[in-house]
Design a protein around this motif. Sequence first.
Motif: not given
Lengths: 347, 271
Positions: B3-7, B22-25, B60-63
């Motif tokens: 849903a949420v991707l920070l790189e 960086s995080l991913e939810v 990015s949000l949902f890709g």
Amino acid sequence: MLSLRSPVRPSTVLSVSGALAIVAFASGVASLALGSVPVRLSSTLEILVRGLGIPFGGSATPSDEIIILQLRLPRVLLAACVGAGLSVAGVVFQAMFRNALAEPYILGISSGGTLGAVVALGAIPISGFGAVRLLGVPAAAFVGALVVMLAVYILGQKRGRIEPGRLLLTGVMVGAFFNALILVIVVLMEKEYRSVLLWLMGNLSEATYGSVGVVGSVLILVSFLIFIQAHRYNILATGEEAALHLGVETERLKRISYFLASGLTGIVVSSSGVIGFVGLVVPHICRRLFGPDHRLLIPSSFFFGAAFLILADLLARLIFSPMELPVGVVTAFIGAPFFVAILKHRG
Amino acid sequence: MAAVLLEHISFRYTAFGLSDVSLEVSPGEFFTIVGPNGSGKTTILKLIDGILAPNGGSLSLFGRALRRMSRQEVARIVAYVPQDGAAAFPFTVREVVLMGRSPHLGLLGFDSARDREIASWAMELAEVAAIADRPVTEISDGERQRVYVARALAQKPKILLLDEPHAHLDIAHQISLCESLRRLAAEQGLAVVAVVHDLNLASMFSDRMLLLHEGRAVAIGKVEEVLTPALINQTFHVPVMVDEHPTLHSPRVTLVLSHGSGGNGQGDHRG
């Protein structure tokens, strides 16, 4: 105070607008019938119906018909357009600056528009340039209003933040400066002193169907464009960051709104001169009656503003009849105490 | 899909910023961000909402790359509950909650029967239905905070961001809010990202958490991997004991006062 508060629906907007439109229409009929030469109400309505091209017998005399259709009707229609336009512009400025005292006259924008109009009137020769004059004057007024808007906006802020007190004072000063310029130009045009006064305090007596057509069509288009932003103004009223969270492009909305409201002010005053306080009094009363929701505030201010200026102009014609006051005198007598009252109430 | 991707996000602000976060939810996940004041927690939320733009890295949000989305597109999938929102205009609670439907409205901006239904549902969930017709200028801070939760829920987001949603709430409302959000996450796949000050509350409700310190991720992962005495001491500079919650078996953080007797007025985390 009376308030009709429940979420605003299209039916609410239609019924409130309809009721206020009837008020405006009734004010218009009264204003047509009354004056230095009164016309009977039945004759007035009869002439209006005939004016629409519907055959209708009756007792109206040809001179009644000239008074109603040639002299008074364009003036009443122009008063309606100017009142509606200044009121809608007032609502927008108040939403943008989150300040109930912001309005086209206080912000100096009416003076900017009027100056533009007066310059164009001086520059475009009267003979043989009907269409150029009809469109060129409002266009110049539009530019004048935008210039003042930009100036007030830039001078009214400190370190990138709009300060309400500073903004209003800047507007009043810019307005005073532009009023002085109007005075200079009208005098240089060798017009009599009386017409200077009329430009500075509002003048609806030179209304023609042509100017009503131009002002009216711009008014309707711009008011619609403003109306479809109404729900965004509501959100903006709760805070700029909240508006961003809810998907409002706040910077774009502000740019569009400043442009539309200043432009509307300019075009409206190009035909009437500076008329103060309408954009303050009308939205304030509508807010008290119908709540802060802009989806209702914008249309109600539109129709109530039309009725308000029709009646103000009627007063201006009647008080010292057969002499006329500039309509801006009447609105100032109503509006200035209003301004002070709101200021005091806000603490 | 995340849903949420920070790189490798970095963000420069005058005094502090974020570096290489960086995080991913995932959808349905309850993710919390903890850390001392000024460590950049709120900044991360605002980056995810697109109100701030990162100086480096991708988000990015949902890709979909966030920087290619309009504010309205973002607002249709992301809702944000602010820390505090002063109310300047006397809109009623119901009117404010209905504003949450704004990103979904048509040209004229009028809400439909369905919009009003969703607003009522949101007000029930956030426990503000009873004050629906009161002006927001005349309710308490705690009530107003719940109104903003209701407004966010009315957006029907896929990602819900909350900035210290508990700040003005009593414990009963703290717990019921967290339980409602967990249920929404489980039932509707809502991704929740919350900045939380109370480590124990975060521990009880989070699936995973991020511990921030001076703009850097100190630890990210399951609650028991992050809430360790060593990591907490290192970031908050207070000695703590961590044991197990007697019924939930989540980590339970207990403050240990460094100077045995000086109990009054201390305690709690400090910034």
